[in-house]
Design a protein around this motif. Structure first.
Motif, PDB file in Angstrom:
ATOM      1  N   ARG A 166      -0.979 -26.969   9.371  1.00 26.64           N
ATOM      2  CA  ARG A 166      -1.437 -28.220   9.948  1.00 26.64           C
ATOM      3  C   ARG A 166      -2.941 -28.132  10.180  1.00 26.64           C
ATOM      4  O   ARG A 166      -3.496 -27.058  10.385  1.00 26.64           O
ATOM      5  N   VAL A 168      -6.417 -29.279  12.418  1.00 28.00           N
ATOM      6  CA  VAL A 168      -6.725 -29.619  13.802  1.00 28.00           C
ATOM      7  C   VAL A 168      -8.241 -29.685  13.990  1.00 28.00           C
ATOM      8  O   VAL A 168      -8.988 -28.884  13.426  1.00 28.00           O
ATOM      9  N   TRP A 205     -12.152 -36.141   7.255  1.00 21.02           N
ATOM     10  CA  TRP A 205     -11.094 -35.894   8.234  1.00 21.02           C
ATOM     11  C   TRP A 205     -10.238 -37.163   8.384  1.00 21.02           C
ATOM     12  O   TRP A 205     -10.664 -38.139   9.015  1.00 21.02           O
ATOM     13  N   LEU A 207      -7.768 -39.712  10.005  1.00 23.22           N
ATOM     14  CA  LEU A 207      -7.407 -39.941  11.399  1.00 23.22           C
ATOM     15  C   LEU A 207      -6.545 -41.196  11.510  1.00 23.22           C
ATOM     16  O   LEU A 207      -6.770 -42.185  10.798  1.00 23.22           O
ATOM     17  N   ARG A 244     -13.047 -29.388  11.750  1.00 25.71           N
ATOM     18  CA  ARG A 244     -11.617 -29.552  11.464  1.00 25.71           C
ATOM     19  C   ARG A 244     -11.168 -28.381  10.597  1.00 25.71           C
ATOM     20  O   ARG A 244     -11.671 -28.191   9.488  1.00 25.71           O
ATOM     21  N   GLU A 264      -5.821 -35.135  19.353  1.00 25.47           N
ATOM     22  CA  GLU A 264      -4.480 -34.896  18.829  1.00 25.47           C
ATOM     23  C   GLU A 264      -3.649 -36.177  18.750  1.00 25.47           C
ATOM     24  O   GLU A 264      -2.750 -36.277  17.904  1.00 25.47           O
ATOM     25  N   ASN A 267      -4.237 -37.374  15.298  1.00 22.86           N
ATOM     26  CA  ASN A 267      -3.996 -36.441  14.198  1.00 22.86           C
ATOM     27  C   ASN A 267      -2.841 -36.961  13.346  1.00 22.86           C
ATOM     28  O   ASN A 267      -1.728 -37.133  13.850  1.00 22.86           O
TER      29      ASN A 267
END
Length: 319
Positions: A166, A168, A205, A207, A244, A264, A267
């Motif tokens: 995953r 993050v 990234w 989102l 990230r 989060e 995410n």
């Protein structure tokens, strides 16, 4: 049909030794021949092939395009011949040089710590490890096995999956104390976000959408870039900015509180697969390659998956 009086294997061995040694004299010393004998053999090889392999008009040995191509094929053929002889003589005992490539984070955290165990199992194998986040050409770089993150492109490579990680977004507590904590994707524009200085398979990234907005892909525009994931991790630990990264890479930092997971709630839960890839064209797989692939699946992959399974959101709930 090949002439029986032409020892093509010997010619290839001498040619490869000349290239590896960087000159005729050095190769002659290693082969216990005279420089003139080596030169005549290379000339005979060029005449037989009908192509110049080495330019001799400079102080430094220089391969022609044909020479470079022949060198790559000769190295492969000689290695296969050596492995075939060893497999018969030693009942497929893994031995010889094994070249392994991996991205820096995976190599640093999982491959290198496991090397003593692999070498203890297979003491006849000589490991040559190259760590870089850039994707290398296995044929061109003469790599036996590579570990790659992200989606695999269609190619002649054969892959064995090691797991998924995953992603993050993280920052250090020190950075957040100085610059504040972003509460939504729009807040990232006001922060120093660190990216990579080379083209990646997945850019930006992704989102989830904030209320009243559409889902987005944030592209870091900071003043600092990193050449590999481990460098990027150290930058974040030093308080340089936000990044990230894969959970497998920063699991220990998150658990120790050195890094804090951010955003989060936004995410999307996307993951990066990790594969071990190798050249597979239907031929004989060297015993050393098969042994290393099995070792990755048996020993290294479980360690990777345990770290990759960490759920940063739970850390926030217990903080």
């Amino acid at each position: 049909m090949a002439r029986l009086d032409v020892n093509r294997t010997a010619e290839m061995e001498v040619f490869v030794r000349v290239v590896d040694a960087g000159g005729f004299s050095a190769a002659a010393r290693a082969l216990h021949l005279t420089p003139s004998a080596v030169s005549k053999l290379i000339t005979r090889l060029e005449l037989r092939l009908g192509a110049r392999l080495i330019n001799r008009n400079t102080r430094r040995l220089q391969l022609t395009a044909e020479g470079a191509a022949f060198y790559e094929r000769a190295v492969t053929l000689l290695a296969d011949l050596e492995e075939a002889e060893r497999s018969v003589a030693r009942s497929e005992v893994p031995s010889g040089r094994l070249r392994v490539n991996a991205n820096v984070p995976f190599g640093t955290l999982y491959l290198l710590p496991a090397l003593p165990e692999f070498l203890a199992r297979y003491p006849a194998v000589t490991l040559d490890v190259v760590l870089t986040d850039k994707v290398v050409d296995l044929m061109e770089e003469r790599m036996d096995v590579a570990v790659r993150a992200g989606p695999l492109k269609s190619s002649q490579l054969v892959a064995r999956k090691l797991g998924d990680t995953r992603m993050v977004i993280v920052a250090s507590p020190e950075y957040l104390a100085r610059h504040g904590t972003p509460r939504g994707p729009a807040d990232l524009d006001a922060h120093r976000c660190i990216g990579f200085c080379y083209l990646r398979q997945v850019e930006g990234w992704p989102l989830k959408a904030e209320e009243g907005r559409e889902a987005t892909v944030f592209r870091p525009q900071g003043h600092v870039l990193a050449s590999d994931g481990e460098t990027l991790r150290h930058m974040v630990l030093a308080g340089t900015g936000i990044a990230r990264l894969g959970t497998f890479h920063v699991a220990a930092d998150l658990l120790a509180g050195r890094l804090v997971p951010l955003l989060e709630d936004f995410n999307p839960g996307d993951t990066d697969p990790m594969h071990a890839v190798y050249l597979g064209q239907g031929g004989h797989m060297p015993a050393r390659v098969r042994a290393y692939l099995d070792f990755l699946v048996e020993v290294v992959a479980p360690r990777f998956r345990r770290a990759a399974a960490l759920e940063p959101a739970r850390l926030l709930q217990t903080a």
